[in-house]
Enzyme design. Structure first.
Site, PDB file in Angstrom:
ATOM      1  N   ASP A 176     -16.010  12.209  -2.009  1.00  8.98           N
ATOM      2  CA  ASP A 176     -15.439  10.912  -1.637  1.00  8.98           C
ATOM      3  C   ASP A 176     -16.221  10.319  -0.471  1.00  8.98           C
ATOM      4  O   ASP A 176     -17.395  10.642  -0.236  1.00  8.98           O
ATOM      5  CB  ASP A 176     -13.936  11.098  -1.331  1.00  8.98           C
ATOM      6  CG  ASP A 176     -13.110   9.861  -1.627  1.00  8.98           C
ATOM      7  OD1 ASP A 176     -13.102   8.951  -0.779  1.00  8.98           O
ATOM      8  OD2 ASP A 176     -12.484   9.786  -2.702  1.00  8.98           O
ATOM      9  N   TRP A 213     -15.041   3.763  -7.682  1.00  4.69           N
ATOM     10  CA  TRP A 213     -15.472   2.465  -7.135  1.00  4.69           C
ATOM     11  C   TRP A 213     -14.309   1.904  -6.315  1.00  4.69           C
ATOM     12  O   TRP A 213     -13.353   1.380  -6.865  1.00  4.69           O
ATOM     13  CB  TRP A 213     -15.842   1.532  -8.288  1.00  4.69           C
ATOM     14  CG  TRP A 213     -16.403   0.209  -7.888  1.00  4.69           C
ATOM     15  CD1 TRP A 213     -15.743  -0.800  -7.260  1.00  4.69           C
ATOM     16  CD2 TRP A 213     -17.741  -0.266  -8.110  1.00  4.69           C
ATOM     17  NE1 TRP A 213     -16.577  -1.874  -7.069  1.00  4.69           N
ATOM     18  CE2 TRP A 213     -17.823  -1.570  -7.586  1.00  4.69           C
ATOM     19  CE3 TRP A 213     -18.882   0.285  -8.708  1.00  4.69           C
ATOM     20  CZ2 TRP A 213     -18.991  -2.333  -7.647  1.00  4.69           C
ATOM     21  CZ3 TRP A 213     -20.033  -0.476  -8.774  1.00  4.69           C
ATOM     22  CH2 TRP A 213     -20.078  -1.767  -8.232  1.00  4.69           C
ATOM     23  N   ASP A 214     -14.431   2.003  -5.006  1.00  4.68           N
ATOM     24  CA  ASP A 214     -13.315   1.687  -4.108  1.00  4.68           C
ATOM     25  C   ASP A 214     -13.467   0.285  -3.514  1.00  4.68           C
ATOM     26  O   ASP A 214     -14.558  -0.315  -3.553  1.00  4.68           O
ATOM     27  CB  ASP A 214     -13.297   2.746  -2.993  1.00  4.68           C
ATOM     28  CG  ASP A 214     -11.953   2.909  -2.313  1.00  4.68           C
ATOM     29  OD1 ASP A 214     -11.045   2.094  -2.560  1.00  4.68           O
ATOM     30  OD2 ASP A 214     -11.822   3.857  -1.508  1.00  4.68           O
ATOM     31  N   ASP A 245      -2.753   5.552  -3.066  1.00  4.27           N
ATOM     32  CA  ASP A 245      -3.123   6.512  -2.022  1.00  4.27           C
ATOM     33  C   ASP A 245      -1.958   7.426  -1.688  1.00  4.27           C
ATOM     34  O   ASP A 245      -2.114   8.389  -0.934  1.00  4.27           O
ATOM     35  CB  ASP A 245      -3.578   5.773  -0.757  1.00  4.27           C
ATOM     36  CG  ASP A 245      -5.064   5.473  -0.797  1.00  4.27           C
ATOM     37  OD1 ASP A 245      -5.765   6.039  -1.649  1.00  4.27           O
ATOM     38  OD2 ASP A 245      -5.531   4.668   0.024  1.00  4.27           O
ATOM     39  N   TRP A 296       0.851  -1.183   0.000  1.00  3.23           N
ATOM     40  CA  TRP A 296       0.000   0.000   0.000  1.00  3.23           C
ATOM     41  C   TRP A 296       0.900   1.251   0.000  1.00  3.23           C
ATOM     42  O   TRP A 296       1.922   1.285   0.691  1.00  3.23           O
ATOM     43  CB  TRP A 296      -0.907  -0.010   1.246  1.00  3.23           C
ATOM     44  CG  TRP A 296      -1.722   1.230   1.355  1.00  3.23           C
ATOM     45  CD1 TRP A 296      -2.876   1.500   0.691  1.00  3.23           C
ATOM     46  CD2 TRP A 296      -1.417   2.381   2.145  1.00  3.23           C
ATOM     47  NE1 TRP A 296      -3.320   2.771   1.014  1.00  3.23           N
ATOM     48  CE2 TRP A 296      -2.444   3.336   1.908  1.00  3.23           C
ATOM     49  CE3 TRP A 296      -0.377   2.718   3.019  1.00  3.23           C
ATOM     50  CZ2 TRP A 296      -2.459   4.579   2.524  1.00  3.23           C
ATOM     51  CZ3 TRP A 296      -0.398   3.963   3.632  1.00  3.23           C
ATOM     52  CH2 TRP A 296      -1.436   4.874   3.378  1.00  3.23           C
TER      53      TRP A 296
HETATM   54  C1  DGJ Z   1      -9.216   4.609  -0.137  1.00  2.00           C
HETATM   55  C2  DGJ Z   1      -9.021   5.432  -1.373  1.00  2.00           C
HETATM   56  O1  DGJ Z   1      -7.873   5.027  -2.044  1.00  2.00           O
HETATM   57  C3  DGJ Z   1      -8.966   6.895  -1.004  1.00  2.00           C
HETATM   58  O2  DGJ Z   1      -8.696   7.670  -2.130  1.00  2.00           O
HETATM   59  C4  DGJ Z   1     -10.271   7.276  -0.380  1.00  2.00           C
HETATM   60  O3  DGJ Z   1     -11.299   7.140  -1.322  1.00  2.00           O
HETATM   61  C5  DGJ Z   1     -10.550   6.395   0.820  1.00  2.00           C
HETATM   62  N1  DGJ Z   1     -10.446   5.012   0.505  1.00  2.00           N
HETATM   63  C6  DGJ Z   1     -11.923   6.690   1.390  1.00  2.00           C
HETATM   64  O4  DGJ Z   1     -12.249   5.841   2.402  1.00  2.00           O
END
Ligand code: DGJ
Length: 729
Positions: A369, A480-481, A552, A202
């Site tokens: 978001d 879409w996360d 991220d 990550w």
């Molecule tokens: C993980 C994503 O990668 C971030 O950009 C953000 O959307 C967060 N989740 C929100 O919980």
């Protein structure tokens, strides 16, 4: 008459797949086994004259005892199996009722058709006309069990790329289990090579790792239920001496978003068996008599122009014949996302204020978001309850979306549809709708559980929840996360026939089913895939969503190596990249605003900060960045990438993008660490027209000069970036 791209020489029973500069050759030997004969530079169809390299080798057993020179252990194979005379890694494993795995696959039939059929339920490359590819399907059979394997190869006319997949059919009369299915397996004749993987974690996804091959097994895998941050379903094998610009390179991508293996096994005779596909324990697929298992597609790319050539082929193919929809070839809207600006602490006024300021500098879309729904005040509750929290957003999404539209901006929204918080109405109503094993605990990650997408009623809920929201307001974009990996992978739907060894794959198929329906119903919505940043950056997701939040980690310097690694396989237009605040929220580094912008100039450029908090100087730079981006956004959407300087030594990075007609180019250079009294850097450009002149600022310089001599750069300081816009005169 046989179609062009694939030829069959019946005398030698040899298949030739011919790309613009490459060939892939298979042959059926005297015993009916399918051998891998060549994957590399183009050769003309005809007998190879050396089809079987037969030799009596100790400890390599002989299936035909009269012939001590014949052993599958020493032959280059196309679809190796286990338990017979080959001790190396199998491509296919099928467990018979007695627990054995022997398959003696021999040629049964083949067919060649123009075009490329789709893979129902699975993402795959496609053609837009039957002249763009030919497809060869070879059927192999294991006579004693009746098991058949159909190997399918689509050769693209315009790309040195082959899409390959396999289907295992249980034509016997007993239940069997598929425990390994490599969509591609190639026995490359020499191990004098290196393996490249895209590995990380990550916030540091897809770091390029290149290591020499050595005897034995080496490779990567994901057991996490998604393709993952940690490994990527893309590997490349580099010939001795190959580099970014020179030499033969073979890339293998699995068009899939779940668990995978990608490996090379170097055997005792220096053959490098290179495979990509699915494997136990994530795969134990039950095949009743008459049933078939379709493995995902693998894409095989060959280049004689090093890693750069390989990447450009991948980019063109993935951008134009894997990604779909109206945004595929279009420049993407410049967006601003509120995540790093507000996290969960927002209300309508704050969001409108962020959007208004962004509009002033030319941003086109405001994305809301996480945190707009249910009881979502932090990451502890609310996932699954896709109803707008009107205490936070009075008037709901419609009023907010209308407010954003009134600014002449589009509105986008975040979802995490595959998940549920135990503290949610959804979980309270359906505690068995998550993946879990009865009698065991339920491991949480970020306080959440994974919805059981193997179950049709869960998929229906997810679909209706997302579709309902999209119908309720003017929403032009969806992020879409997916923020955790899969544990306790079993389904309460087992009673309905979902066996545990199928849940991993059925989860992915369930996701694809939902995505297909949603993206079909909402063709005007731009979808961006995300998984805690770039945890699911793979060809499978690209089929449904043309762009992916790359990481991220939004620090411009960290992004250099993340985007460099990502670009090995995936086009710039697929990489979501944003300008964020400094000190950076992930690594606390401070970099110049202009550098943050230049690094985020991929095909999917945006911002992720509150512009109201910037100094007037920085705000002015953001304005200039938008102007500069607008000048090149078409080029970035469809141009060819040339990596000029690898950032891995921590000194500098450089790359350029050239339009397909070579009229326009953008060169970017980022100094990472300055050196005292340094030599003046020179960067040799690539991909230009050597016979043309290019205007750079006030000067015109020949393409030949820029490529042979190079572009002279000034001395720069830590984290400073420079760009050059080239226009052919
Ligand atoms: C993980 C994503 O990668 C971030 O950009 C953000 O959307 C967060 N989740 C929100 O919980």
């Amino acid at each position: 008459m046989l179609p062009d791209m694939i030829a069959f020489d019946s005398a030698s029973r040899t298949f030739f797949l011919n790309g613009p500069a490459s060939s892939y050759v298979l042959g059926v030997d005297g015993h009916g086994h399918l051998l891998h004969l060549h994957w590399g530079a183009g050769i003309r169809p005809g007998a190879l004259g050396q089809i079987a390299r037969l030799l009596d080798r100790p400890f390599s057993p002989n299936p035909y005892p009269a012939d001590r020179t014949y052993s599958l252990d020493t032959l280059p194979q196309e679809c190796p199996t286990g338990g017979l005379t080959d001790f190396r890694s199998p491509a296919v494993l099928v467990e018979h009722p007695d627990g054995t795995h022997v398959l003696d696959l021999v040629y049964l039939a083949h067919v060649i058709v123009a075009g490329k059929p789709g893979l129902p339920g699975l993402p795959a490359t496609y053609v837009e006309g039957s002249g763009e590819a030919d497809t060869l399907t070879i059927t192999l059979i294991d006579q004693p069990s009746g098991v058949r394997v159909e190997l399918s190869y689509s050769q693209f006319r315009d790309h040195d790329a082959i899409a390959r997949s396999l289907r295992i059919i249980n034509a016997g009369d007993a239940v069997r289990f598929v425990t390994r299915a490599c969509s591609a397996s190639c026995d490359l004749p020499t191990a004098d090579r290196r393996l490249m993987t895209l590995s990380g974690g990550w916030a540091r996804e897809r770091q390029v790792e290149i290591a020499p091959l050595r005897p034995g097994l080496q490779g990567v895998q994901s057991r996490r239920g998604t393709s993952s941050h940690q490994q990527n379903p893309f590997i490349a094998v580099l010939d001795a001496g190959a580099d970014e610009v020179h030499g033969e390179v073979r890339g293998l991508a699995l068009i899939y978003s779940g668990c995978f293996i990608a490996q090379v096994e170097v055997d005792q005779y220096a053959t490098a068996r290179t495979q990509i596909g699915m494997d136990a324990p994530a795969l134990r697929w039950r095949l009743a008599p008459g049933e078939a298992f379709q493995a995902p597609e693998a894409v095989l790319v060959w280049s004689s122009e090093g890693l750069g050539g390989m990447s450009r082929t991948c980019h063109r193919l993935f951008r134009t014949r894997l990604a779909r929809g109206q945004f595929r070839d279009a420049p993407r809207p410049i967006l601003i996302n509120n995540w790093e600006a507000t996290y969960f602490d927002f209300n309508t006024d704050k969001l409108i204020a962020i959007a208004r300021k962004a509009k002033e500098i030319g941003v086109e879309m405001m994305v809301l978001d996480d945190g707009w729904f249910g009881a979502r005040e932090g990451d502890r509750a609310g996932l699954g309850d896709w109803v707008c929290n009107e205490q936070k957003l009075p008037g709901g999404l419609r009023r907010l979306a209308d407010g954003i539209e009134a600014l002449d901006m589009r509105f986008g929204l975040w979802f995490e549809p595959e998940m549920v918080n135990p503290d949610s109405d959804l979980y309270r109503a359906h505690p068995d709708w998550c993946l879990h094993i009865p009698g065991r605990g339920r491991s949480e990650a970020r306080n959440q559980l994974v919805l059981d997408l193997t179950r049709p009623e869960v998929r229906a809920y997810v679909y209706n929840a997302v579709a309902g929201v999209l119908r309720s307001a003017r929403i032009s974009y969806v992020k879409w996360d997916m923020n955790r990996h899969l544990t306790e992978v079993a389904s309460a739907g087992v009673a309905a026939g979902v066996a545990a060894g199928e849940v991993h794959h059925r989860f992915v198929l369930g996701l694809y089913d939902v995505l297909e329906r949603i993206t079909t119903e909402f063709p005007d919505v731009l979808f961006e895939s995300c998984s805690g940043g770039g945890g699911r950056f793979d060809g499978g997701m690209l089929y449904y969503m043309p762009q992916v939040w790359c990481s991220d980690n939004s620090d411009a310097i960290c992004r250099l190596s993340i985007q460099h690694g990502t670009s090995m396989a995936y086009p710039l237009s697929s990489m979501g990249a944003h300008v964020s605040a400094c000190p950076n929220h992930q690594v606390h580094r401070t970099t110049p605003m202009r550098t943050r912008g230049h690094v985020a100039f991929t095909g999917a450029f945006g911002f992720e900060l509150d512009l109201n908090k910037l100094s007037p100087e920085d705000l002015q730079v953001t304005r200039e960045l938008v102007v500069e981006y607008n000048r090149v956004r078409g080029l970035l959407a469809t141009g060819d990438l040339y990596r000029l300087r690898d950032p891995s030594d921590g000194q500098a990075a450089a790359w350029m993008v050239v339009s397909p007609d070579r009229r326009q180019a953008l060169v970017t250079y980022v100094r990472i660490q300055a050196v005292g009294n340094a030599p003046l850097p020179v960067v040799r450009l690539r991909g230009l027209d050597p016979a043309a002149g290019y205007r750079i600022g006030d000067e015109t310089i020949g393409g030949d000069v820029l490529m042979a001599v190079g572009l002279h750069l000034p001395l720069t300081h830590d984290f400073q970036s420079l760009t050059w816009h080239l226009d052919r005169v």
